[in-house]
Write an enzyme that holds these catalytic residues in place. Structure first.
Site, mmCIF file in Angstrom:
data_model
loop_
_atom_site.group_PDB
_atom_site.id
_atom_site.type_symbol
_atom_site.label_atom_id
_atom_site.label_comp_id
_atom_site.label_asym_id
_atom_site.label_seq_id
_atom_site.Cartn_x
_atom_site.Cartn_y
_atom_site.Cartn_z
ATOM 1 N N HIS A 125 0.851 -1.191 0.000
ATOM 2 C CA HIS A 125 0.000 0.000 0.000
ATOM 3 C C HIS A 125 0.886 1.239 0.000
ATOM 4 O O HIS A 125 2.069 1.173 0.384
ATOM 5 C CB HIS A 125 -0.905 -0.001 1.230
ATOM 6 C CG HIS A 125 -2.032 -0.973 1.122
ATOM 7 N ND1 HIS A 125 -2.537 -1.632 2.211
ATOM 8 C CD2 HIS A 125 -2.752 -1.408 0.057
ATOM 9 C CE1 HIS A 125 -3.532 -2.417 1.828
ATOM 10 N NE2 HIS A 125 -3.667 -2.305 0.534
ATOM 11 N N LYS A 174 5.049 1.502 0.978
ATOM 12 C CA LYS A 174 6.012 1.291 -0.111
ATOM 13 C C LYS A 174 7.446 1.559 0.340
ATOM 14 O O LYS A 174 8.355 0.803 -0.013
ATOM 15 C CB LYS A 174 5.648 2.143 -1.319
ATOM 16 C CG LYS A 174 4.399 1.651 -2.049
ATOM 17 C CD LYS A 174 4.157 2.415 -3.313
ATOM 18 C CE LYS A 174 2.825 2.143 -3.968
ATOM 19 N NZ LYS A 174 2.249 0.836 -3.866
ATOM 20 N N THR A 200 3.618 -5.162 -8.583
ATOM 21 C CA THR A 200 2.674 -4.237 -9.192
ATOM 22 C C THR A 200 3.464 -3.015 -9.650
ATOM 23 O O THR A 200 4.564 -2.761 -9.162
ATOM 24 C CB THR A 200 1.566 -3.848 -8.192
ATOM 25 O OG1 THR A 200 2.156 -3.383 -6.981
ATOM 26 C CG2 THR A 200 0.644 -5.036 -7.906
ATOM 27 N N GLY A 201 2.920 -2.278 -10.598
ATOM 28 C CA GLY A 201 3.657 -1.232 -11.297
ATOM 29 C C GLY A 201 4.428 -0.258 -10.438
ATOM 30 O O GLY A 201 5.647 -0.128 -10.574
ATOM 31 N N THR A 202 3.765 0.427 -9.554
ATOM 32 C CA THR A 202 4.425 1.450 -8.747
ATOM 33 C C THR A 202 5.381 0.816 -7.749
ATOM 34 O O THR A 202 6.543 1.225 -7.632
ATOM 35 C CB THR A 202 3.379 2.309 -8.011
ATOM 36 O OG1 THR A 202 2.443 2.804 -8.965
ATOM 37 C CG2 THR A 202 4.032 3.474 -7.290
ATOM 38 N N GLY A 258 -1.570 -1.573 -8.794
ATOM 39 C CA GLY A 258 -2.581 -2.314 -8.032
ATOM 40 C C GLY A 258 -4.016 -1.933 -8.343
ATOM 41 O O GLY A 258 -4.821 -2.787 -8.720
ATOM 42 N N ASP A 310 -3.120 -6.094 -8.693
ATOM 43 C CA ASP A 310 -3.470 -7.049 -7.633
ATOM 44 C C ASP A 310 -4.125 -8.282 -8.242
ATOM 45 O O ASP A 310 -3.837 -9.417 -7.862
ATOM 46 C CB ASP A 310 -4.420 -6.416 -6.611
ATOM 47 C CG ASP A 310 -3.802 -5.283 -5.825
ATOM 48 O OD1 ASP A 310 -2.565 -5.240 -5.701
ATOM 49 O OD2 ASP A 310 -4.567 -4.433 -5.327
ATOM 50 N N ASP A 330 -1.223 -1.634 4.767
ATOM 51 C CA ASP A 330 -1.399 -0.537 5.728
ATOM 52 C C ASP A 330 -2.740 -0.750 6.423
ATOM 53 O O ASP A 330 -3.788 -0.507 5.828
ATOM 54 C CB ASP A 330 -1.379 0.805 4.998
ATOM 55 C CG ASP A 330 -1.584 1.985 5.931
ATOM 56 O OD1 ASP A 330 -1.685 1.773 7.162
ATOM 57 O OD2 ASP A 330 -1.646 3.119 5.434
ATOM 58 N N HIS A 387 -9.473 0.283 -3.493
ATOM 59 C CA HIS A 387 -9.622 -0.997 -4.196
ATOM 60 C C HIS A 387 -9.559 -2.159 -3.190
ATOM 61 O O HIS A 387 -8.998 -3.211 -3.468
ATOM 62 C CB HIS A 387 -8.570 -1.130 -5.298
ATOM 63 C CG HIS A 387 -7.151 -1.094 -4.807
ATOM 64 N ND1 HIS A 387 -6.582 0.021 -4.246
ATOM 65 C CD2 HIS A 387 -6.201 -2.049 -4.781
ATOM 66 C CE1 HIS A 387 -5.341 -0.261 -3.899
ATOM 67 N NE2 HIS A 387 -5.085 -1.503 -4.206
ATOM 68 N N ASP A 418 -10.162 -5.771 -4.227
ATOM 69 C CA ASP A 418 -9.054 -6.435 -4.917
ATOM 70 C C ASP A 418 -8.030 -6.944 -3.903
ATOM 71 O O ASP A 418 -7.480 -8.034 -4.063
ATOM 72 C CB ASP A 418 -8.364 -5.480 -5.896
ATOM 73 C CG ASP A 418 -9.299 -4.986 -6.973
ATOM 74 O OD1 ASP A 418 -10.201 -5.748 -7.369
ATOM 75 O OD2 ASP A 418 -9.139 -3.837 -7.417
ATOM 76 N N ARG A 462 -7.175 -13.577 -0.160
ATOM 77 C CA ARG A 462 -7.990 -14.790 -0.141
ATOM 78 C C ARG A 462 -7.376 -15.864 -1.034
ATOM 79 O O ARG A 462 -7.277 -17.028 -0.661
ATOM 80 C CB ARG A 462 -9.421 -14.486 -0.584
ATOM 81 C CG ARG A 462 -10.356 -15.681 -0.527
ATOM 82 C CD ARG A 462 -11.765 -15.344 -1.004
ATOM 83 N NE ARG A 462 -11.820 -15.054 -2.414
ATOM 84 C CZ ARG A 462 -11.811 -15.987 -3.385
ATOM 85 N NH1 ARG A 462 -11.752 -17.259 -3.073
ATOM 86 N NH2 ARG A 462 -11.875 -15.643 -4.654
#
Length: 120
Positions: A9, A13, A35-37, A56, A61, A81, A88, A91, A97
Protein backbone atom coordinates in the site's frame (compact mmCIF):
# COMPACT_ATOMS: atom_id res chain seq x y z
CA UNK A 1 14.50 -20.26 -7.20
CA UNK A 2 11.14 -18.99 -5.93
CA UNK A 3 8.78 -16.68 -7.78
CA UNK A 4 8.00 -13.84 -5.39
CA UNK A 5 5.22 -11.26 -5.73
CA UNK A 6 5.88 -7.83 -4.21
CA UNK A 7 3.20 -5.26 -3.48
CA UNK A 8 2.61 -2.58 -0.85
CA UNK A 9 0.00 0.00 0.00
CA UNK A 10 1.11 3.60 -0.57
CA UNK A 11 2.07 4.27 3.06
CA UNK A 12 4.06 1.00 3.17
CA UNK A 13 6.01 1.29 -0.11
CA UNK A 14 9.02 2.88 1.61
CA UNK A 15 9.02 0.06 4.19
CA UNK A 16 8.99 -2.57 1.45
CA UNK A 17 11.80 -0.81 -0.43
CA UNK A 18 13.92 -0.71 2.74
CA UNK A 19 13.18 -4.40 3.35
CA UNK A 20 14.18 -5.26 -0.24
CA UNK A 21 17.40 -3.24 0.14
CA UNK A 22 18.25 -5.13 3.33
CA UNK A 23 17.66 -8.48 1.59
CA UNK A 24 18.97 -7.59 -1.86
CA UNK A 25 21.51 -10.42 -2.04
CA UNK A 26 18.93 -13.05 -1.14
CA UNK A 27 16.29 -11.57 -3.47
CA UNK A 28 18.79 -11.71 -6.37
CA UNK A 29 18.44 -15.49 -6.24
CA UNK A 30 14.71 -15.36 -7.01
CA UNK A 31 12.30 -14.27 -9.73
CA UNK A 32 10.53 -11.08 -8.61
CA UNK A 33 7.17 -9.73 -9.75
CA UNK A 34 5.57 -6.51 -8.60
CA UNK A 35 2.67 -4.24 -9.19
CA UNK A 36 3.66 -1.23 -11.30
CA UNK A 37 4.42 1.45 -8.75
CA UNK A 38 5.77 -0.86 -6.06
CA UNK A 39 7.93 -2.84 -8.47
CA UNK A 40 9.33 0.33 -10.07
CA UNK A 41 10.24 1.76 -6.68
CA UNK A 42 11.95 -1.46 -5.61
CA UNK A 43 13.99 -1.52 -8.84
CA UNK A 44 15.02 2.11 -8.36
CA UNK A 45 15.97 1.55 -4.71
CA UNK A 46 17.82 -1.75 -5.13
CA UNK A 47 18.76 -2.29 -8.77
CA UNK A 48 16.93 -5.63 -8.62
CA UNK A 49 15.09 -6.86 -11.70
CA UNK A 50 11.33 -6.96 -11.10
CA UNK A 51 8.76 -8.08 -13.66
CA UNK A 52 6.24 -5.24 -13.71
CA UNK A 53 2.50 -5.74 -13.74
CA UNK A 54 -0.14 -3.02 -13.77
CA UNK A 55 -0.54 -0.69 -10.82
CA UNK A 56 -2.58 -2.31 -8.03
CA UNK A 57 -5.76 -0.25 -8.49
CA UNK A 58 -5.55 -0.75 -12.28
CA UNK A 59 -5.49 -4.54 -12.07
CA UNK A 60 -2.03 -5.43 -10.76
CA UNK A 61 -3.47 -7.05 -7.63
CA UNK A 62 -5.68 -9.17 -9.87
CA UNK A 63 -2.72 -10.09 -12.09
CA UNK A 64 -0.85 -11.34 -9.01
CA UNK A 65 -3.99 -13.26 -8.03
CA UNK A 66 -4.12 -14.87 -11.47
CA UNK A 67 -0.46 -15.87 -11.13
CA UNK A 68 -1.29 -17.55 -7.82
CA UNK A 69 -4.25 -19.43 -9.38
CA UNK A 70 -2.08 -20.59 -12.28
CA UNK A 71 0.70 -21.82 -9.99
CA UNK A 72 3.13 -19.15 -11.24
CA UNK A 73 3.78 -17.46 -7.88
CA UNK A 74 5.36 -19.19 -4.88
CA UNK A 75 5.36 -16.38 -2.30
CA UNK A 76 3.46 -13.11 -1.84
CA UNK A 77 5.04 -10.25 0.09
CA UNK A 78 2.24 -7.70 0.56
CA UNK A 79 2.95 -4.90 3.03
CA UNK A 80 -0.55 -3.84 4.05
CA UNK A 81 -1.40 -0.54 5.73
CA UNK A 82 -4.00 -1.51 8.35
CA UNK A 83 -4.74 2.12 9.26
CA UNK A 84 -5.79 3.50 5.88
CA UNK A 85 -8.87 2.74 3.83
CA UNK A 86 -8.05 1.48 0.34
CA UNK A 87 -10.25 2.43 -2.62
CA UNK A 88 -9.62 -1.00 -4.20
CA UNK A 89 -10.15 -2.94 -0.96
CA UNK A 90 -12.10 -5.69 -2.74
CA UNK A 91 -9.05 -6.43 -4.92
CA UNK A 92 -6.83 -6.52 -1.83
CA UNK A 93 -9.19 -8.96 -0.09
CA UNK A 94 -9.40 -11.12 -3.21
CA UNK A 95 -5.59 -11.30 -3.45
CA UNK A 96 -5.13 -12.29 0.19
CA UNK A 97 -7.99 -14.79 -0.14
CA UNK A 98 -6.32 -16.44 -3.15
CA UNK A 99 -2.97 -16.67 -1.36
CA UNK A 100 -4.75 -18.39 1.52
CA UNK A 101 -6.82 -20.66 -0.73
CA UNK A 102 -3.82 -21.82 -2.77
CA UNK A 103 -1.57 -22.14 0.30
CA UNK A 104 0.92 -19.54 -0.90
CA UNK A 105 3.05 -18.07 1.89
CA UNK A 106 1.82 -14.52 2.51
CA UNK A 107 3.84 -11.91 4.41
CA UNK A 108 2.00 -8.74 5.40
CA UNK A 109 4.79 -7.08 7.37
CA UNK A 110 8.57 -6.98 7.75
CA UNK A 111 8.81 -9.66 10.45
CA UNK A 112 6.79 -12.17 8.46
CA UNK A 113 8.64 -11.30 5.25
CA UNK A 114 11.94 -11.95 7.07
CA UNK A 115 10.68 -15.35 8.19
CA UNK A 116 9.37 -16.32 4.75
CA UNK A 117 12.57 -15.25 3.01
CA UNK A 118 14.71 -17.16 5.52
CA UNK A 119 12.71 -20.29 4.64
CA UNK A 120 13.47 -19.99 0.89
Amino acid sequence: MARIGLVAHDDKKDDLCRWAEAHRDKLLQHELWGTGTTGSRIMAATGLSVGLLKSGPLGGDQQLGAMICEGRLDVLIFFIDPLSAQPHDVDVKALTRLATLYDVPLANNRSTADAVLAYL
